[in-house]
Write a protein that holds these residues in place. Structure first.
Motif, mmCIF file in Angstrom:
data_model
loop_
_atom_site.group_PDB
_atom_site.id
_atom_site.type_symbol
_atom_site.label_atom_id
_atom_site.label_comp_id
_atom_site.label_asym_id
_atom_site.label_seq_id
_atom_site.Cartn_x
_atom_site.Cartn_y
_atom_site.Cartn_z
ATOM 1 N N GLN A 1 0.834 -1.200 0.000
ATOM 2 C CA GLN A 1 0.000 0.000 0.000
ATOM 3 C C GLN A 1 0.874 1.258 0.000
ATOM 4 N N PHE A 2 1.943 1.197 0.789
ATOM 5 C CA PHE A 2 2.882 2.329 0.850
ATOM 6 C C PHE A 2 3.544 2.549 -0.516
ATOM 7 N N PHE A 3 4.009 1.464 -1.142
ATOM 8 C CA PHE A 3 4.655 1.590 -2.468
ATOM 9 C C PHE A 3 3.683 2.199 -3.473
ATOM 10 N N LYS A 4 2.434 1.759 -3.426
ATOM 11 C CA LYS A 4 1.420 2.243 -4.370
ATOM 12 C C LYS A 4 1.158 3.732 -4.150
ATOM 13 N N LYS A 5 1.028 4.101 -2.877
ATOM 14 C CA LYS A 5 0.726 5.493 -2.539
ATOM 15 C C LYS A 5 1.864 6.424 -2.968
ATOM 16 N N GLN B 1 6.875 1.821 -9.051
ATOM 17 C CA GLN B 1 6.537 0.770 -10.007
ATOM 18 C C GLN B 1 7.627 -0.289 -9.956
ATOM 19 N N THR B 2 7.228 -1.544 -9.901
ATOM 20 C CA THR B 2 8.226 -2.603 -9.761
ATOM 21 C C THR B 2 8.816 -3.028 -11.102
ATOM 22 N N LEU B 3 10.071 -3.417 -11.032
ATOM 23 C CA LEU B 3 10.794 -3.985 -12.166
ATOM 24 C C LEU B 3 11.369 -5.331 -11.745
ATOM 25 N N THR B 4 11.567 -6.223 -12.697
ATOM 26 C CA THR B 4 12.339 -7.433 -12.458
ATOM 27 C C THR B 4 13.702 -7.250 -13.127
ATOM 28 N N PHE B 5 14.608 -8.162 -12.853
ATOM 29 C CA PHE B 5 15.933 -8.031 -13.462
ATOM 30 C C PHE B 5 15.889 -8.277 -14.964
ATOM 31 N N ASN B 6 14.921 -9.048 -15.409
ATOM 32 C CA ASN B 6 14.745 -9.214 -16.853
ATOM 33 C C ASN B 6 14.291 -7.907 -17.494
ATOM 34 N N ASP B 7 13.446 -7.148 -16.777
ATOM 35 C CA ASP B 7 13.038 -5.829 -17.273
ATOM 36 C C ASP B 7 14.263 -4.927 -17.434
ATOM 37 N N LEU B 8 15.129 -4.951 -16.422
ATOM 38 C CA LEU B 8 16.343 -4.122 -16.473
ATOM 39 C C LEU B 8 17.194 -4.495 -17.676
ATOM 40 N N GLU B 9 17.313 -5.787 -17.927
ATOM 41 C CA GLU B 9 18.100 -6.263 -19.063
ATOM 42 C C GLU B 9 17.510 -5.767 -20.385
ATOM 43 N N LEU B 10 16.199 -5.790 -20.494
ATOM 44 C CA LEU B 10 15.549 -5.343 -21.728
ATOM 45 C C LEU B 10 15.756 -3.849 -21.959
ATOM 46 N N PHE C 1 10.299 3.414 -18.979
ATOM 47 C CA PHE C 1 11.012 3.177 -17.716
ATOM 48 C C PHE C 1 10.336 3.937 -16.578
ATOM 49 N N PRO C 2 10.092 3.262 -15.450
ATOM 50 C CA PRO C 2 9.362 3.914 -14.346
ATOM 51 C C PRO C 2 10.066 5.152 -13.815
ATOM 52 N N HIS C 3 9.267 6.147 -13.440
ATOM 53 C CA HIS C 3 9.819 7.348 -12.810
ATOM 54 C C HIS C 3 10.387 7.021 -11.437
ATOM 55 N N LYS C 4 9.710 6.111 -10.729
ATOM 56 C CA LYS C 4 10.173 5.668 -9.409
ATOM 57 C C LYS C 4 10.251 4.136 -9.412
ATOM 58 N N LEU D 1 4.028 -18.121 -2.425
ATOM 59 C CA LEU D 1 2.989 -18.416 -3.419
ATOM 60 C C LEU D 1 1.585 -18.171 -2.867
ATOM 61 N N LEU D 2 1.376 -18.617 -1.615
ATOM 62 C CA LEU D 2 0.031 -18.545 -1.038
ATOM 63 C C LEU D 2 -0.356 -17.136 -0.601
ATOM 64 N N ASN D 3 0.592 -16.378 -0.024
ATOM 65 C CA ASN D 3 0.271 -15.076 0.571
ATOM 66 C C ASN D 3 0.795 -13.874 -0.223
ATOM 67 N N ALA D 4 2.062 -13.963 -0.671
ATOM 68 C CA ALA D 4 2.660 -12.799 -1.330
ATOM 69 C C ALA D 4 2.159 -12.624 -2.761
ATOM 70 N N SER D 5 2.120 -13.713 -3.518
ATOM 71 C CA SER D 5 1.786 -13.606 -4.944
ATOM 72 C C SER D 5 0.403 -12.982 -5.190
ATOM 73 N N PRO D 6 -0.668 -13.410 -4.478
ATOM 74 C CA PRO D 6 -1.982 -12.785 -4.711
ATOM 75 C C PRO D 6 -1.992 -11.297 -4.379
ATOM 76 N N LEU D 7 -1.266 -10.900 -3.315
ATOM 77 C CA LEU D 7 -1.217 -9.482 -2.941
ATOM 78 C C LEU D 7 -0.447 -8.664 -3.974
ATOM 79 N N LEU D 8 0.644 -9.225 -4.452
ATOM 80 C CA LEU D 8 1.415 -8.531 -5.499
ATOM 81 C C LEU D 8 0.536 -8.295 -6.725
ATOM 82 N N THR D 9 -0.201 -9.312 -7.134
ATOM 83 C CA THR D 9 -1.091 -9.185 -8.299
ATOM 84 C C THR D 9 -2.196 -8.164 -8.030
ATOM 85 N N GLN D 10 -2.719 -8.187 -6.829
ATOM 86 C CA GLN D 10 -3.799 -7.257 -6.457
ATOM 87 C C GLN D 10 -3.362 -5.806 -6.588
#
Length: 523
Positions: A408-412, A416-425, A436-439, A453-462
């Protein structure tokens, strides 16, 4: 990319050969390359612009700055690669304030000055052709170590490769020794050539009628020396060096890329540069030769004098091996050639053009990346995301409730999240920098716990985020046995076929080693 190679050539040097060798490879890989210099003395496939890069006129220099700046803007140049002090200074001012990166290859020792320390005129990254140059830039200019890379001279292995040894048909009682001294006979290299000729003459006189030495000066002139000599010396000026040329000789004397080309060919090579005499290259002095670029760069003490005794020993070694080769059988020749083959393979590992090209390409991409995004990118590391707090010795968890508060803090705050594959691209230009994200923010997870998988992944997607999970390569591991204190229960790690679930999660997969061993205990 659109690249400019900026040089200040008034005669042929190793820097121009370096640049044109690299340019040919870059053009083959689809880059658009321009070459700018005072003059052009080596064939090039680049589009050429003649410019007085090296000039003593302040007016001409200022005019050149505006001309180059305009060219960079109109041609949409991504990067300028400089190869001399004059080129680096011109590129620094021409690119000032532009989104054009500058990379400098440092071919030799640089004169220290206040302006060079005050302004880093050598660009976003420095490429040192040997370790001594990197040490020089660190200690004499206080440049950042992470912005200096040691990358060797690129050598085209289609032109320079191991050749079969030349077997003499002359009886062992009488031998000729064919020697090439390669390089200019002006400046510091004049002393080197003069001393080599004198030592060769003395050696021939000592051997009497048993030995006759023939010397070819490649790139030099006999007229630069005033001496009476019994040596048979001839000049070879306009010659395109290759292994077919080097293989004609029993011995090559030179420094820098000359030594590399000769060693790749399998010819006995004496490294004698502007800074020191290293001698006949072998496995023992290979590391020292690399560090000094085969005698050209020595920061602690400049000792360009040639040891007559040492030189004579090296000549005797070459002559003895040639005598041996005359009488060897086919199988014995193979054994004899092992040392030359080994040295040639060592040279391939350091200097082969495809390898050097890839290293320089990566430096280019890094230079462009920091020009586009010069700020640091925060990377956060997580492990377990349980439903509630855990009683565990390392406390490396964030419970599900608090993890959502993080998101919630990151969103506020607009992250914007990146993966290392994003950085490579982005780094390789496969993704448009406008996206490229401003932040930017990178979220990473270690080990591959089931609660990720059970707790973090659904929240990340949300919340519209992605993360990087570093999994153990051993699919059999199903618990975290490495960090238990003997009292707490092990935590479940996704194993076996269940690992396929990661492919349909909010995570991108990376490697966390094989068995989670302590690196300090591994061989």
């Amino acid at each position: 990319m659109k690249i400019i190679h900026l040089l200040s050539q008034n005669h042929l040097t190793g820097a121009e050969v370096y640049a044109t060798t690299l340019i040919e490879q870059q053009v083959q890989y689809g880059h658009v390359v321009l070459q700018i210099s005072n003059g052009f003395f080596c064939p090039t496939v680049a589009e050429c612009y003649e410019l007085s890069v090296e000039t003593k006129s302040k007016f001409t220099f200022i005019k050149n700055v505006f001309w180059l700046r305009n060219l960079i803007k109109t041609q949409h140049i991504n990067l300028v690669h400089t190869h001399s002090r004059a080129a680096a200074k011109l590129a620094y001012w021409a690119c000032f304030g532009l989104k054009c990166s500058v990379v400098a290859t440092i071919h030799g020792q640089q004169h220290s000055s206040f302006s060079k320390k005050l302004w880093d005129q050598y660009g976003d990254f420095k490429i040192a052709v040997c370790e001594n140059i990197k040490e020089h830039l660190l200690h004499d200019f206080n440049y950042k170590a992470e912005r200096i890379q040691v990358v060797r001279n690129p050598i085209n292995t289609n032109q320079f490769y191991l050749s079969a040894p030349k077997i003499s048909t002359i009886p062992t009682a009488y031998k000729s020794l064919k020697v090439a001294i390669v390089g200019r006979t002006t400046g510091p290299k004049k002393q080197r050539t003069q001393q080599s000729l004198k030592a060769l003459d003395q050696f021939q006189n000592e051997q009497g009628s048993r030995v006759q030495i023939e010397v070819d000066l490649i790139g030099g002139s006999v007229d630069d020396f005033k001496s009476e000599s019994s040596l048979k010396v001839q000049e070879l000026h306009y010659i395109q060096l290759s292994s077919s040329i080097y293989s004609q000789y029993d011995l090559v004397i030179g420094s820098g890329r000359v030594c590399i080309e000769s060693i790749l060919t399998g010819v006995s090579t004496i490294a004698y540069g502007e800074a020191e005499y290293i001698g006949l290259i072998n496995e023992k002095n290979w590391g020292h030769a690399l560090k000094s670029n085969f005698g050209d760069i020595n920061l602690t003490s400049i000792n360009n004098s040639l040891s007559q005794h040492l030189f004579k020993d090296h000549l005797l070694t070459v002559l003895t091996k040639k005598n041996q080769l005359f009488s060897l059988k086919h199988q014995e020749i193979e054994v004899y050639n092992q040392e030359k083959k080994y040295l040639s393979e060592l040279a391939l590992q350091e200097f082969a053009l495809p390898l050097v090209f890839k290293k320089i390409q990566r430096i280019y991409e890094s230079a462009l990346f920091i020009k586009k995004h010069p700020h640091w990118i925060p990377v956060l590391m997580y492990h377990k995301i349980p439903e509630t707090d855990l009683k565990t010795q390392h406390q490396i968890f964030v419970n599900k409730f608090n993890f959502e508060k993080h998101l919630q803090f990151f969103k506020k705050k607009g992250f914007q999240t990146l993966t290392f594959n994003d950085l490579e691209l982005f780094r390789t230009g496969q993704k448009n920098w406008k996206e490229f994200p401003h932040k930017p923010l990178i979220l990473t997870f270690d080990d591959g716990y089931q609660d990720n998988l059970l707790n973090a992944s659904p929240l990340l997607t949300q919340y519209g985020f992605r993360a990087q999970v570093f999994l153990l390569a051993n699919a059999q591991i199903c618990q975290n046995q490495w960090d238990l204190d003997g009292q707490e229960k092990p935590h479940t790690i996704v194993a076996q076929q269940d690992r396929q679930q990661w492919l349909h999660s909010a995570f991108e997969i990376g490697s966390h080693g094989f068995n989670h061993k302590k690196i300090s205990l591994m061989n």
